[in-house]
Design a protein around this motif. Structure first.
Motif, PDB file in Angstrom:
ATOM      1  N   GLU A   1       0.821  -1.209   0.000  1.00 25.79           N
ATOM      2  CA  GLU A   1       0.000   0.000   0.000  1.00 25.79           C
ATOM      3  C   GLU A   1       0.857   1.261   0.000  1.00 25.79           C
ATOM      4  O   GLU A   1       0.559   2.209  -0.726  1.00 25.79           O
ATOM      5  CB  GLU A   1      -0.931  -0.016   1.215  1.00 25.79           C
ATOM      6  N   SER A   2       1.936   1.252   0.784  1.00 27.07           N
ATOM      7  CA  SER A   2       2.742   2.469   0.811  1.00 27.07           C
ATOM      8  C   SER A   2       3.546   2.626  -0.478  1.00 27.07           C
ATOM      9  O   SER A   2       3.725   3.746  -0.965  1.00 27.07           O
ATOM     10  CB  SER A   2       3.602   2.525   2.088  1.00 27.07           C
ATOM     11  N   ALA A   3       4.010   1.508  -1.064  1.00 30.62           N
ATOM     12  CA  ALA A   3       4.708   1.599  -2.358  1.00 30.62           C
ATOM     13  C   ALA A   3       3.764   2.167  -3.414  1.00 30.62           C
ATOM     14  O   ALA A   3       4.144   3.010  -4.239  1.00 30.62           O
ATOM     15  CB  ALA A   3       5.221   0.234  -2.787  1.00 30.62           C
ATOM     16  N   LEU A   4       2.506   1.702  -3.378  1.00 26.12           N
ATOM     17  CA  LEU A   4       1.523   2.176  -4.348  1.00 26.12           C
ATOM     18  C   LEU A   4       1.242   3.660  -4.198  1.00 26.12           C
ATOM     19  O   LEU A   4       1.098   4.378  -5.188  1.00 26.12           O
ATOM     20  CB  LEU A   4       0.213   1.412  -4.164  1.00 26.12           C
ATOM     21  N   GLY A   5       1.186   4.094  -2.936  1.00 20.96           N
ATOM     22  CA  GLY A   5       0.968   5.519  -2.680  1.00 20.96           C
ATOM     23  C   GLY A   5       2.005   6.350  -3.413  1.00 20.96           C
ATOM     24  O   GLY A   5       1.678   7.317  -4.093  1.00 20.96           O
ATOM     25  N   ASP A   6       3.279   5.925  -3.315  1.00 21.12           N
ATOM     26  CA  ASP A   6       4.364   6.670  -3.967  1.00 21.12           C
ATOM     27  C   ASP A   6       4.218   6.643  -5.482  1.00 21.12           C
ATOM     28  O   ASP A   6       4.371   7.663  -6.160  1.00 21.12           O
ATOM     29  CB  ASP A   6       5.731   6.066  -3.594  1.00 21.12           C
ATOM     30  N   VAL A   7       3.936   5.440  -6.012  1.00 23.05           N
ATOM     31  CA  VAL A   7       3.858   5.286  -7.468  1.00 23.05           C
ATOM     32  C   VAL A   7       2.691   6.109  -8.038  1.00 23.05           C
ATOM     33  O   VAL A   7       2.832   6.794  -9.056  1.00 23.05           O
ATOM     34  CB  VAL A   7       3.702   3.793  -7.844  1.00 23.05           C
ATOM     35  N   LEU A   8       1.547   6.061  -7.366  1.00 21.46           N
ATOM     36  CA  LEU A   8       0.374   6.807  -7.850  1.00 21.46           C
ATOM     37  C   LEU A   8       0.621   8.310  -7.748  1.00 21.46           C
ATOM     38  O   LEU A   8       0.236   9.076  -8.637  1.00 21.46           O
ATOM     39  CB  LEU A   8      -0.871   6.417  -7.050  1.00 21.46           C
ATOM     40  N   ALA A   9       1.294   8.721  -6.664  1.00 24.83           N
ATOM     41  CA  ALA A   9       1.586  10.146  -6.503  1.00 24.83           C
ATOM     42  C   ALA A   9       2.487  10.625  -7.638  1.00 24.83           C
ATOM     43  O   ALA A   9       2.270  11.687  -8.211  1.00 24.83           O
ATOM     44  CB  ALA A   9       2.253  10.403  -5.157  1.00 24.83           C
ATOM     45  N   ALA A  10       3.493   9.802  -7.982  1.00 20.66           N
ATOM     46  CA  ALA A  10       4.414  10.189  -9.051  1.00 20.66           C
ATOM     47  C   ALA A  10       3.695  10.235 -10.393  1.00 20.66           C
ATOM     48  O   ALA A  10       3.927  11.131 -11.205  1.00 20.66           O
ATOM     49  CB  ALA A  10       5.582   9.211  -9.111  1.00 20.66           C
ATOM     50  N   ALA A  11       2.801   9.287 -10.623  1.00 21.90           N
ATOM     51  CA  ALA A  11       2.127   9.193 -11.927  1.00 21.90           C
ATOM     52  C   ALA A  11       1.122  10.329 -12.119  1.00 21.90           C
ATOM     53  O   ALA A  11       1.053  10.930 -13.183  1.00 21.90           O
ATOM     54  CB  ALA A  11       1.430   7.847 -12.068  1.00 21.90           C
ATOM     55  N   CYS A  12       0.327  10.599 -11.108  1.00 20.28           N
ATOM     56  CA  CYS A  12      -0.766  11.565 -11.271  1.00 20.28           C
ATOM     57  C   CYS A  12      -0.392  12.948 -10.767  1.00 20.28           C
ATOM     58  O   CYS A  12      -1.139  13.904 -10.967  1.00 20.28           O
ATOM     59  CB  CYS A  12      -2.011  11.090 -10.534  1.00 20.28           C
ATOM     60  N   ALA A  13       0.751  13.074 -10.102  1.00 19.60           N
ATOM     61  CA  ALA A  13       1.161  14.327  -9.466  1.00 19.60           C
ATOM     62  C   ALA A  13      -0.033  14.903  -8.703  1.00 19.60           C
ATOM     63  O   ALA A  13      -0.748  14.170  -8.054  1.00 19.60           O
ATOM     64  CB  ALA A  13       1.699  15.293 -10.505  1.00 19.60           C
ATOM     65  N   ASP A  14      -0.234  16.193  -8.795  1.00 20.40           N
ATOM     66  CA  ASP A  14      -1.416  16.759  -8.129  1.00 20.40           C
ATOM     67  C   ASP A  14      -2.400  17.226  -9.184  1.00 20.40           C
ATOM     68  O   ASP A  14      -3.104  18.204  -9.006  1.00 20.40           O
ATOM     69  CB  ASP A  14      -1.010  17.932  -7.233  1.00 20.40           C
ATOM     70  N   ASP A  15      -2.406  16.524 -10.307  1.00 19.55           N
ATOM     71  CA  ASP A  15      -3.218  16.940 -11.430  1.00 19.55           C
ATOM     72  C   ASP A  15      -4.696  16.667 -11.171  1.00 19.55           C
ATOM     73  O   ASP A  15      -5.175  15.545 -11.305  1.00 19.55           O
ATOM     74  CB  ASP A  15      -2.748  16.188 -12.685  1.00 19.55           C
ATOM     75  N   ALA A  16      -5.407  17.718 -10.773  1.00 23.62           N
ATOM     76  CA  ALA A  16      -6.833  17.576 -10.467  1.00 23.62           C
ATOM     77  C   ALA A  16      -7.681  17.945 -11.682  1.00 23.62           C
ATOM     78  O   ALA A  16      -8.900  17.957 -11.614  1.00 23.62           O
ATOM     79  CB  ALA A  16      -7.198  18.465  -9.285  1.00 23.62           C
ATOM     80  N   GLU A  17      -7.007  18.245 -12.806  1.00 19.52           N
ATOM     81  CA  GLU A  17      -7.713  18.724 -13.987  1.00 19.52           C
ATOM     82  C   GLU A  17      -8.467  17.637 -14.714  1.00 19.52           C
ATOM     83  O   GLU A  17      -9.405  17.893 -15.443  1.00 19.52           O
ATOM     84  CB  GLU A  17      -6.672  19.304 -14.953  1.00 19.52           C
ATOM     85  N   ARG A  18      -7.994  16.393 -14.573  1.00 19.90           N
ATOM     86  CA  ARG A  18      -8.587  15.321 -15.376  1.00 19.90           C
ATOM     87  C   ARG A  18      -8.735  14.050 -14.559  1.00 19.90           C
ATOM     88  O   ARG A  18      -8.184  13.931 -13.464  1.00 19.90           O
ATOM     89  CB  ARG A  18      -7.704  15.043 -16.590  1.00 19.90           C
ATOM     90  N   LEU A  19      -9.478  13.109 -15.111  1.00 19.85           N
ATOM     91  CA  LEU A  19      -9.604  11.793 -14.494  1.00 19.85           C
ATOM     92  C   LEU A  19      -8.378  10.948 -14.853  1.00 19.85           C
ATOM     93  O   LEU A  19      -7.952  10.934 -16.010  1.00 19.85           O
ATOM     94  CB  LEU A  19     -10.872  11.108 -15.028  1.00 19.85           C
ATOM     95  N   HIS A  20      -7.808  10.281 -13.870  1.00 16.33           N
ATOM     96  CA  HIS A  20      -6.679   9.390 -14.134  1.00 16.33           C
ATOM     97  C   HIS A  20      -7.159   7.936 -14.088  1.00 16.33           C
ATOM     98  O   HIS A  20      -7.657   7.488 -13.057  1.00 16.33           O
ATOM     99  CB  HIS A  20      -5.557   9.615 -13.123  1.00 16.33           C
ATOM    100  N   ALA A  21      -7.033   7.245 -15.198  1.00 16.78           N
ATOM    101  CA  ALA A  21      -7.444   5.840 -15.292  1.00 16.78           C
ATOM    102  C   ALA A  21      -6.174   4.987 -15.255  1.00 16.78           C
ATOM    103  O   ALA A  21      -5.289   5.165 -16.085  1.00 16.78           O
ATOM    104  CB  ALA A  21      -8.214   5.604 -16.582  1.00 16.78           C
ATOM    105  N   VAL A  22      -6.081   4.116 -14.269  1.00 15.51           N
ATOM    106  CA  VAL A  22      -4.811   3.453 -14.000  1.00 15.51           C
ATOM    107  C   VAL A  22      -4.920   1.936 -14.070  1.00 15.51           C
ATOM    108  O   VAL A  22      -5.807   1.338 -13.452  1.00 15.51           O
ATOM    109  CB  VAL A  22      -4.292   3.846 -12.594  1.00 15.51           C
ATOM    110  N   ARG A  23      -4.024   1.336 -14.834  1.00 17.59           N
ATOM    111  CA  ARG A  23      -3.876  -0.111 -14.803  1.00 17.59           C
ATOM    112  C   ARG A  23      -2.616  -0.430 -14.012  1.00 17.59           C
ATOM    113  O   ARG A  23      -1.572   0.160 -14.231  1.00 17.59           O
ATOM    114  CB  ARG A  23      -3.746  -0.686 -16.218  1.00 17.59           C
TER     115      ARG A  23
END
Ligand code: MN
Length: 423
Positions: A265-287
């Motif tokens: 869970e904590s590794a995922l938190g880091d990876v998702l944060a890096a991928a989506c940054a703080d981009d609230a402009e759009r929907l992020h669809a993640v595989r």
């Protein structure tokens, strides 16, 4: 002079595989190809763009009804009201032979003919545009030799929908080469067809902008168009403009060093944060694909579904970002020490030991492994609903390595259940 170069809009493209997913944000995903086109037009209207180039595959195929065409026409009409010209070549997905419904476009729109390549000049901008649509879904012909020579003194732009000399997985279409394009003597080649952005050449500038909006996990990363500024000496300055309203991510996480759900869970938190940054402009669809030999294997064996749920929990905890986990794929093997562990299990004088011995014999015997395919294809498959059966039957594993992995997974699940006392 300032213009936008976009391609592969694939307006109203159907989204494969989503129909079955209840949790999918269907409306936003379905509307994404449309809202990206609206954003393209918004950008053109607010940034003083002189004209817009659309290099094929505006549509994904024949319109299901007139709404698709009307939507596109409405966006072109917005540009017409601001006197912004639009130049279009058709691609393989929207070739004349594919589209059976027709709407006359507003007068600001020029669609290049398919019979021959031709040139349109905009006197006040000093630009010459050369293009050719194509009439059919497939063409092996190199269209470039049919293009007119550059107009002296003008900034010459060629519009072309092409696979160049092959860009798998894209279908071969109007093939040509970089050298042929360079030799044509134009200043800018506005290409379309390939959905991944690619600068084929700096000088002359030859570019695939990629598609305007990703449609599934393999079309990941920022999607948009090229903003091109040309000065009086024909020097070019370009910028990629992201216009996607849904951004796809295909994330592969090495779980070798992760020993429990908390660590995942904590590794995922880091990876998702890096991928989506703080981009609230759009929907992020993640595989998310979890891969590697790890202690997470016995965890999943004991509680099937645990890892999928852990990934989704981590996504729920990302504040400030609109995030949807499209799919969690598991490519996890038992940890390396499991073979040592198996040795002690093999010596056990009980049902667990007996099961482990049977599994070890089974996985070492090619005959048994081969029989697995038959066993899977036969009575087991027959018990499944017809549509599921059809899907699985086409992809039954036949190689011994996959068979061994199936045996390992089955044994791990059986041992976990036996050990938990649930059996
Ligand atoms: Mn395309």
């Amino acid at each position: 002079m300032r213009f936008l170069h976009a391609a592969d809009l694939h307006l109203d493209s159907p989204l494969r595989g989503l129909a079955r997913r209840d949790d999918a944000p269907h409306a936003r995903l379905r509307g994404a190809t449309r809202s990206a086109v609206a954003k393209l037009v918004d950008f053109a209207l607010t940034n003083g763009v002189d004209f817009l180039l659309l290099c094929g595959d505006l549509f994904d195929g024949d319109w299901p009804d007139f709404h698709t065409g009307l939507y596109f026409r409405e966006q072109m009409a917005r540009l017409a009201r601001a006197d912004v010209p639009v130049f279009i070549v058709n691609g393989n997905h929207d070739a004349a032979s594919v589209i059976t419904r027709h709407l006359a476009l507003p007068p600001n729109v020029t669609v290049f003919e398919s019979r021959r390549a031709h040139t349109v000049e905009i006197e006040r901008l000093g630009v010459a545009l050369h293009g050719r649509s194509f009439g059919t879904r497939h063409t092996d012909e190199d269209l470039v030799p049919s293009y007119p020579p550059p107009v002296p003194g003008r900034f010459n732009i060629g519009l072309l929908h092409t696979s160049l000399n092959g860009r798998p997985p894209h279908d071969p279409y109007a093939p040509t080469t970089r050298a042929t394009l360079v030799a044509q003597g134009y200043d800018y080649w506005a290409l379309g067809h390939v959905h991944t952005r690619e600068v084929v050449s700096e000088s002359p500038r030859i570019v695939y902008p990629g598609n305007l909006q990703g449609r599934w996990a393999s079309e990941s990363g920022p999607k948009g168009c090229e903003l091109v500024d040309v000065d009086e000496d024909h020097r070019i300055r370009t910028e990629f403009i992201a216009l996607d309203t849904v951004r796809w991510h295909d994330l592969r996480i090495d779980v070798t060093m992760l020993s429990d759900a908390g660590a995942l869970e904590s590794a995922l938190g880091d990876v998702l944060a890096a991928a989506c940054a703080d981009d609230a402009e759009r929907l992020h669809a993640v595989r998310v694909t979890l891969a590697g030999a790890s202690d997470l294997h016995p965890l999943e064996a004991a509680e099937p579904g645990r890892l999928d749920a852990t990934v989704r929990s981590a996504a729920q905890d990302r504040a400030g970002v609109d995030l949807w986990i499209e799919q969690v794929r598991l490519e996890i093997d038992p940890p390396p020490r499991a073979s040592g562990l198996a040795a002690t299990i093999l010596e056990r004088d009980d049902a667990v030991g007996e099961l482990a011995v049977l599994a070890a014999e089974f996985r070492a015997d090619p005959g048994c492994l081969g029989a697995l395919t038959e066993a899977l294809a036969g009575p087991l498959l027959d018990r499944l609903p017809a549509d599921v059966r059809a899907r699985i039957a086409a992809s039954l594993p036949t190689d011994p390595d996959t068979h061994r992995r199936l045996v390992d997974d089955a044994l791990a699940t059986a041992l976990a259940v036996l050990d938990s006392g649930r059996a």
